[in-house]
Write a protein that holds these residues in place. Sequence first.
Motif, PDB file in Angstrom:
ATOM      1  N   ASP A  57      10.368 -27.247 -36.571  1.00 36.79           N
ATOM      2  CA  ASP A  57      10.167 -26.909 -35.224  1.00 36.79           C
ATOM      3  C   ASP A  57       9.685 -25.635 -34.839  1.00 36.79           C
ATOM      4  O   ASP A  57       9.364 -25.193 -33.616  1.00 36.79           O
ATOM      5  N   ALA A  58      10.125 -24.863 -35.531  1.00 32.43           N
ATOM      6  CA  ALA A  58      10.290 -23.225 -35.336  1.00 32.43           C
ATOM      7  C   ALA A  58       8.263 -23.087 -35.913  1.00 32.43           C
ATOM      8  O   ALA A  58       7.252 -24.039 -36.219  1.00 32.43           O
ATOM      9  N   VAL A  59       7.603 -22.232 -34.742  1.00 34.54           N
ATOM     10  CA  VAL A  59       6.096 -21.725 -35.079  1.00 34.54           C
ATOM     11  C   VAL A  59       6.266 -21.467 -36.743  1.00 34.54           C
ATOM     12  O   VAL A  59       6.880 -20.208 -36.460  1.00 34.54           O
ATOM     13  N   LEU A  60       5.002 -21.872 -36.680  1.00 35.17           N
ATOM     14  CA  LEU A  60       4.911 -21.002 -38.872  1.00 35.17           C
ATOM     15  C   LEU A  60       3.486 -20.350 -38.694  1.00 35.17           C
ATOM     16  O   LEU A  60       4.177 -19.389 -39.518  1.00 35.17           O
ATOM     17  N   PHE A  61       3.130 -19.882 -37.434  1.00 34.69           N
ATOM     18  CA  PHE A  61       2.361 -18.546 -37.618  1.00 34.69           C
ATOM     19  C   PHE A  61       2.576 -18.219 -36.185  1.00 34.69           C
ATOM     20  O   PHE A  61       3.498 -18.061 -35.889  1.00 34.69           O
ATOM     21  N   PRO A  62       1.771 -16.357 -36.268  1.00 30.73           N
ATOM     22  CA  PRO A  62       2.049 -16.184 -35.401  1.00 30.73           C
ATOM     23  C   PRO A  62       1.974 -16.411 -33.801  1.00 30.73           C
ATOM     24  O   PRO A  62       1.108 -16.963 -34.093  1.00 30.73           O
ATOM     25  N   LEU A  63       2.333 -15.703 -33.464  1.00 29.65           N
ATOM     26  CA  LEU A  63       2.384 -17.007 -31.328  1.00 29.65           C
ATOM     27  C   LEU A  63       2.606 -15.481 -30.844  1.00 29.65           C
ATOM     28  O   LEU A  63       3.011 -14.156 -30.371  1.00 29.65           O
ATOM     29  N   ALA A  64       1.007 -16.137 -29.560  1.00 28.71           N
ATOM     30  CA  ALA A  64       1.455 -14.710 -28.669  1.00 28.71           C
ATOM     31  C   ALA A  64       1.100 -15.458 -27.015  1.00 28.71           C
ATOM     32  O   ALA A  64       0.479 -17.037 -27.248  1.00 28.71           O
ATOM     33  N   ILE A  65       2.059 -15.588 -26.334  1.00 28.69           N
ATOM     34  CA  ILE A  65       1.646 -15.542 -24.886  1.00 28.69           C
ATOM     35  C   ILE A  65       0.934 -15.109 -24.108  1.00 28.69           C
ATOM     36  O   ILE A  65       1.182 -14.182 -23.723  1.00 28.69           O
ATOM     37  N   ALA A  66      -0.068 -16.198 -23.795  1.00 24.30           N
ATOM     38  CA  ALA A  66      -0.929 -15.491 -22.696  1.00 24.30           C
ATOM     39  C   ALA A  66      -1.278 -16.080 -21.520  1.00 24.30           C
ATOM     40  O   ALA A  66      -1.112 -17.578 -21.274  1.00 24.30           O
ATOM     41  N   ASP A  67      -2.191 -15.474 -20.564  1.00 22.72           N
ATOM     42  CA  ASP A  67      -3.166 -16.055 -19.409  1.00 22.72           C
ATOM     43  C   ASP A  67      -4.044 -16.754 -19.854  1.00 22.72           C
ATOM     44  O   ASP A  67      -5.380 -15.807 -20.169  1.00 22.72           O
ATOM     45  N   PHE A  68      -4.519 -18.320 -19.571  1.00 22.32           N
ATOM     46  CA  PHE A  68      -5.565 -18.530 -20.205  1.00 22.32           C
ATOM     47  C   PHE A  68      -6.921 -18.139 -19.057  1.00 22.32           C
ATOM     48  O   PHE A  68      -8.219 -18.141 -19.399  1.00 22.32           O
ATOM     49  N   HIS A  69      -5.969 -18.063 -17.723  1.00 21.04           N
ATOM     50  CA  HIS A  69      -7.417 -17.876 -17.035  1.00 21.04           C
ATOM     51  C   HIS A  69      -8.234 -16.572 -17.388  1.00 21.04           C
ATOM     52  O   HIS A  69      -9.454 -16.276 -17.073  1.00 21.04           O
ATOM     53  N   ASP A  70      -7.059 -15.377 -18.319  1.00 24.38           N
ATOM     54  CA  ASP A  70      -8.181 -13.638 -18.478  1.00 24.38           C
ATOM     55  C   ASP A  70      -8.559 -13.840 -20.039  1.00 24.38           C
ATOM     56  O   ASP A  70      -8.551 -12.923 -20.311  1.00 24.38           O
ATOM     57  N   LEU A  71      -8.411 -15.731 -20.560  1.00 23.78           N
ATOM     58  CA  LEU A  71      -9.081 -16.254 -21.966  1.00 23.78           C
ATOM     59  C   LEU A  71     -10.334 -16.712 -22.098  1.00 23.78           C
ATOM     60  O   LEU A  71     -10.856 -17.287 -21.095  1.00 23.78           O
TER      61      LEU A  71
END
Length: 297
Positions: free
Chosen positions: A153-167
Motif C-alpha cells: 500500500d505504500a507508494v513505491l515512487f517519489p511522491l509530491a503533493i501539489a495543487d493541480f490548479h498551478d500545474l
Amino acid sequence: MSRAFPFIRPPGDVVVAGPWSRAAADGTEELPRELPEWDYDTVLSVRRPVQVDGLRARQLSGLAEDAELDLTVRWASSSSALRGRAWRAPVPARDGTELDVEFELDGDELGGVLELDTVLTLRRATPGASPAAARRPGSVLWNDRFSILLQGDAVLFPLAIADFHDLPYPTKAGWYLEVGEDLEAAALGSILLLANERREVVVNALAAAGSPTDADRRVLSALRTDVQRALIERALTHEDFADDVEYPTGSLGALLAAVLRTTFPAFGLEALRRERLSEPALFSSRIQDATDLLAAP
C-alpha cells in the motif's frame, strides 16, 4: 536484441533450479510474482533448491576440470536502484551437486520490482581450456532471472503533493504519474507521482498508507492500478521500447520490462500493443483483473 556471447556456454540443463519459496507462518510457500502486502519493514526470507552438473558444465564449456565455478544469486531493486550479491557457493567438478540457496533481504533496501538473478559464473580459468572457452572471471555460463513486483500500500515512487490548479493537469484529477522518456535512465529519477492536494481523500489515503482503513485501501487500490496502467502504457507507446533488450539494472527500461512480465506473463509485447489499439476496453479490463482492482483486503 539477443545477446551473443564470445565464448562457449553449456546447455541450459546443466543447472536445474527449483522454484523460489519464502518463509511463511506455517513453513514455506512458493514465492509469487507479486507481493501486494509488502512494505519497507518486511524482511524477505527466500530459498530455492538447485542441482548443478559441475563436471558436465565444465566439459561442455570447453573448460578444464579444475576450472573454478561459482553459483551466485544477485539482487537488484528498481525503485531504490540498489543491488548486491545475496548468496554464493563454489560448484565442484561433479554432476548432480545439490545446493540449497537461502538468504534474507531487508525491506528498507527494496521497492518497486525486485529481480533475483541466479548465475553460474567462471571464477578462475586454468590451463588446458579450449581457445573458445570463457577466460575472464565473472563470465556467465548460465543464468536465470525471477522478478517480483513489490506492490504494498505504500507508494513505491517519489511522491509530491501539489495543487493541480498551478500545474498543467486537470484541476479535479486525483493524481498524475510523470514518466520519463530515457529508457536507460535510473527509474527512481524518471518517475514522479503527483497527488492533487484538492483531493483530500487521496492525500489522506497516502498519509495513512502504513495502516490504511478499508476506505483508504480502496483509494490506494485504484491509485496502484492506475500507476501500473500508466507504466504499461508508457512501455506500449514508447517507440524505442522492446522486450528483448537487456536494459541496465535499475533503469526505466528494466522497470517497464519487469512490470510487463509480472502483469502479463502470458502475453508478448506486440500482442499487447495490438489489443490496446483494437480492443481498448478489453485491454483496460485486463489491467484491472491483473492488478486485482478493489479486491477485498
